[in-house]
Design an enzyme around this catalytic site. Structure first.
Site, PDB file in Angstrom:
ATOM      1  N   ASP A 264     101.360  73.314  85.505  1.00  0.00           N
ATOM      2  CA  ASP A 264     101.360  73.171  84.048  1.00  0.00           C
ATOM      3  C   ASP A 264     102.377  74.124  83.415  1.00  0.00           C
ATOM      4  O   ASP A 264     102.263  75.349  83.564  1.00  0.00           O
ATOM      5  CB  ASP A 264      99.963  73.497  83.496  1.00  0.00           C
ATOM      6  CG  ASP A 264      98.840  72.762  84.227  1.00  0.00           C
ATOM      7  OD1 ASP A 264      98.754  72.880  85.466  1.00  0.00           O
ATOM      8  OD2 ASP A 264      98.040  72.090  83.556  1.00  0.00           O
TER       9      ASP A 264
ATOM     10  N   GLU B  86     101.528  68.380  80.945  1.00  0.00           N
ATOM     11  CA  GLU B  86     100.465  68.072  79.967  1.00  0.00           C
ATOM     12  C   GLU B  86     100.359  69.109  78.843  1.00  0.00           C
ATOM     13  O   GLU B  86      99.758  68.834  77.811  1.00  0.00           O
ATOM     14  CB  GLU B  86      99.109  67.936  80.686  1.00  0.00           C
ATOM     15  CG  GLU B  86      98.580  69.254  81.214  1.00  0.00           C
ATOM     16  CD  GLU B  86      97.067  69.324  81.261  1.00  0.00           C
ATOM     17  OE1 GLU B  86      96.403  68.310  81.037  1.00  0.00           O
ATOM     18  OE2 GLU B  86      96.552  70.433  81.522  1.00  0.00           O
ATOM     19  N   ASN B  87     100.938  70.306  79.043  1.00  0.00           N
ATOM     20  CA  ASN B  87     100.838  71.370  78.021  1.00  0.00           C
ATOM     21  C   ASN B  87     102.191  71.732  77.418  1.00  0.00           C
ATOM     22  O   ASN B  87     102.352  72.802  76.827  1.00  0.00           O
ATOM     23  CB  ASN B  87     100.222  72.640  78.629  1.00  0.00           C
ATOM     24  CG  ASN B  87      98.909  72.401  79.315  1.00  0.00           C
ATOM     25  OD1 ASN B  87      98.808  72.512  80.526  1.00  0.00           O
ATOM     26  ND2 ASN B  87      97.887  72.048  78.545  1.00  0.00           N
TER      27      ASN B  87
ATOM     28  N   ASN C 209      94.788  65.935  81.892  1.00  0.00           N
ATOM     29  CA  ASN C 209      93.807  65.515  80.880  1.00  0.00           C
ATOM     30  C   ASN C 209      94.352  65.566  79.455  1.00  0.00           C
ATOM     31  O   ASN C 209      93.841  64.897  78.567  1.00  0.00           O
ATOM     32  CB  ASN C 209      92.533  66.363  80.980  1.00  0.00           C
ATOM     33  CG  ASN C 209      92.798  67.839  80.943  1.00  0.00           C
ATOM     34  OD1 ASN C 209      93.563  68.354  81.750  1.00  0.00           O
ATOM     35  ND2 ASN C 209      92.188  68.553  80.017  1.00  0.00           N
ATOM     36  N   HIS C 210      95.417  66.336  79.227  1.00  0.00           N
ATOM     37  CA  HIS C 210      96.032  66.370  77.884  1.00  0.00           C
ATOM     38  C   HIS C 210      97.135  65.317  77.721  1.00  0.00           C
ATOM     39  O   HIS C 210      97.972  65.438  76.824  1.00  0.00           O
ATOM     40  CB  HIS C 210      96.612  67.765  77.605  1.00  0.00           C
ATOM     41  CG  HIS C 210      95.568  68.813  77.384  1.00  0.00           C
ATOM     42  ND1 HIS C 210      94.776  68.852  76.252  1.00  0.00           N
ATOM     43  CD2 HIS C 210      95.150  69.849  78.157  1.00  0.00           C
ATOM     44  CE1 HIS C 210      93.934  69.868  76.339  1.00  0.00           C
ATOM     45  NE2 HIS C 210      94.132  70.483  77.486  1.00  0.00           N
TER      46      HIS C 210
ATOM     47  N   HIS D 275      95.131  67.006  89.457  1.00  0.00           N
ATOM     48  CA  HIS D 275      94.845  67.762  88.241  1.00  0.00           C
ATOM     49  C   HIS D 275      93.327  67.861  88.102  1.00  0.00           C
ATOM     50  O   HIS D 275      92.668  66.923  87.654  1.00  0.00           O
ATOM     51  CB  HIS D 275      95.478  67.035  87.052  1.00  0.00           C
ATOM     52  CG  HIS D 275      95.606  67.898  85.856  1.00  0.00           C
ATOM     53  ND1 HIS D 275      96.616  68.818  85.703  1.00  0.00           N
ATOM     54  CD2 HIS D 275      94.829  68.015  84.756  1.00  0.00           C
ATOM     55  CE1 HIS D 275      96.475  69.443  84.558  1.00  0.00           C
ATOM     56  NE2 HIS D 275      95.386  68.983  83.962  1.00  0.00           N
TER      57      HIS D 275
ATOM     58  N   HIS E 259      95.961  72.337  86.645  1.00  0.00           N
ATOM     59  CA  HIS E 259      94.934  72.303  85.592  1.00  0.00           C
ATOM     60  C   HIS E 259      94.237  73.640  85.331  1.00  0.00           C
ATOM     61  O   HIS E 259      93.948  73.956  84.200  1.00  0.00           O
ATOM     62  CB  HIS E 259      93.868  71.219  85.835  1.00  0.00           C
ATOM     63  CG  HIS E 259      92.739  71.229  84.836  1.00  0.00           C
ATOM     64  ND1 HIS E 259      92.922  70.823  83.522  1.00  0.00           N
ATOM     65  CD2 HIS E 259      91.424  71.598  84.932  1.00  0.00           C
ATOM     66  CE1 HIS E 259      91.756  70.935  82.872  1.00  0.00           C
ATOM     67  NE2 HIS E 259      90.842  71.408  83.696  1.00  0.00           N
TER      68      HIS E 259
ATOM     69  N   HIS F  55      95.467  76.543  85.581  1.00  0.00           N
ATOM     70  CA  HIS F  55      96.477  77.484  85.068  1.00  0.00           C
ATOM     71  C   HIS F  55      96.433  78.816  85.807  1.00  0.00           C
ATOM     72  O   HIS F  55      96.936  79.821  85.309  1.00  0.00           O
ATOM     73  CB  HIS F  55      96.308  77.714  83.550  1.00  0.00           C
ATOM     74  CG  HIS F  55      96.540  76.493  82.728  1.00  0.00           C
ATOM     75  ND1 HIS F  55      96.704  76.525  81.356  1.00  0.00           N
ATOM     76  CD2 HIS F  55      96.646  75.188  83.068  1.00  0.00           C
ATOM     77  CE1 HIS F  55      96.886  75.299  80.898  1.00  0.00           C
ATOM     78  NE2 HIS F  55      96.846  74.466  81.915  1.00  0.00           N
TER      79      HIS F  55
HETATM   80 FE   LIG Z   1      97.001  72.376  81.779  1.00  0.00          FE
HETATM   81 FE   LIG Z   2      94.571  70.086  82.349  1.00  0.00          FE
END
Ligand SMILES: [Fe+2]
Ligand SMILES: [Fe+2]
Length: 311
Positions: free
Chosen positions: A36, A67-68, A97-98, A187, A212, A214
């Site tokens: 990420d 995703e971030n 998920n984002h 993830h 995910h 981090h």
């Molecule tokens: Fe993330």
């Molecule tokens: Fe995530």
């Protein structure tokens, strides 16, 4: 296992070739997998390090989890364009998920196949197809799998194991037939899910990273069959934070009375984390893998190398 630690960029790039496999007649394909990337600070460190790293380590292909990318939440077209130029060096962006925090994700998906959404997303037409990319300098293609774990996720996803049971035989044939290399970004919150997927794809995938949480884990390994994996590669972004967000915005959420302060990406203590695979052109499986970390404040570069048990 070997370990390289350098206190400057110049020293690191000077020492790097000695940590990599020598060029052999069978050919080596180098693939960098990153987790990420968090907001503007994450993008900044990727852009400042990746082009040179790709050049000096002769990396054929690089993926990041995006995703971030946009302030910690989702991705925009502008950011997608900015990172996937040949100068910035990101070849493919996987998600998590984002994935749909920004509605532009749908336009990006229509305009390019270089953003890979988790193939077990529910109710999204065509998402289950595994994209295949040309690898510069290799006769093999790269199949990129992105999967969501099921544990502690807010939304529902299709079962990743059911998906893999279907596609595994096809991928196995592509790898053993000399056609492809397979990499996976899982993830997921649970270490167990990530490791179970890695073992299920043992001898098929060249490499797998978890994303995910981090938070980097230190369990880099290569199985006897040549699948390299790391339960979580860790975020590329600010570590003076709670999983990327400022302490001022995050800490009041944990104490009574609980306060939901606005969440902002921290800018302090930037690290870049990656997992570099050295894949055999002849087998499509991994001979050596390196867990890379660069910490900007202290100018420290570390490379932890593992080899296949057969080497
Ligand atoms: Fe993330
Ligand atoms: Fe995530």
């Amino acid at each position: 296992m070997s370990f390289l630690h350098c206190k400057s960029k110049d020293a690191f790039f000077e020492a790097l070739p000695s940590a990599l496999l020598p060029e052999s007649s069978e050919g080596i394909v180098r693939i960098l997998l990153m987790g990420d990337v968090i907001g503007r600070p994450g993008r900044k460190i990727v852009k400042s390090v990746l082009p040179q790293l790709k050049h000096r380590a002769k990396i054929n292909f690089a993926t990041v989890n995006g995703e971030n990318l946009a302030g910690g939440f989702g991705i925009t077209q502008k950011i997608f364009n900015e990172l996937t130029t040949s100068a910035a060096g990101v070849d493919v962006i996987t998600m998590g998920n984002h994935w749909c925090d920004k509605p532009e994700v749908h336009a990006i998906r229509k305009s390019s196949n270089r953003m890979v959404l988790p193939q077990n997303l529910k109710n999204l037409e065509g998402v289950e197809l595994i994209p295949e990319f040309e690898i510069p300098g290799s006769r093999r293609s790269l199949c990129v799998i992105n999967l969501m774990g099921l544990f502690a996720m807010k939304h529902e996803y299709n079962d990743p194991f059911e998906f893999l049971e279907k596609v595994r035989p096809v991928l196995q044939a592509k790898v053993s037939g000399g056609q492809s290399i397979v990499v996976i970004d899982v993830h997921a919150e649970a270490s167990s899910e990530k490791q179970a997927i890695a073992w299920f794809m043992d001898g098929v995938a060249a490499g797998l990273i978890g994303t995910h949480t981090h938070t980097p884990t230190s369990d880099e390994r290569i199985t006897r069959k040549g699948t390299a994996f790391l339960t979580d590669v860790g975020m590329t972004g600010p570590y003076e934070s709670v999983i990327g967000m400022t302490l001022a915005g995050s800490m009041p959420r944990y104490f009574t009375p609980k306060q939901k302060k606005p969440q902002e990406v921290s800018e302090k203590d930037l690290w870049l984390c990656g997992f570099l695979l050295e894949v055999s052109e002849s087998t499509g499986l991994t001979l050596a893998a390196h867990r890379l970390q660069y910490r900007e404040d202290s100018e420290e570069w570390t490379l932890r190398t593992v080899n296949t048990p057969n080497l």
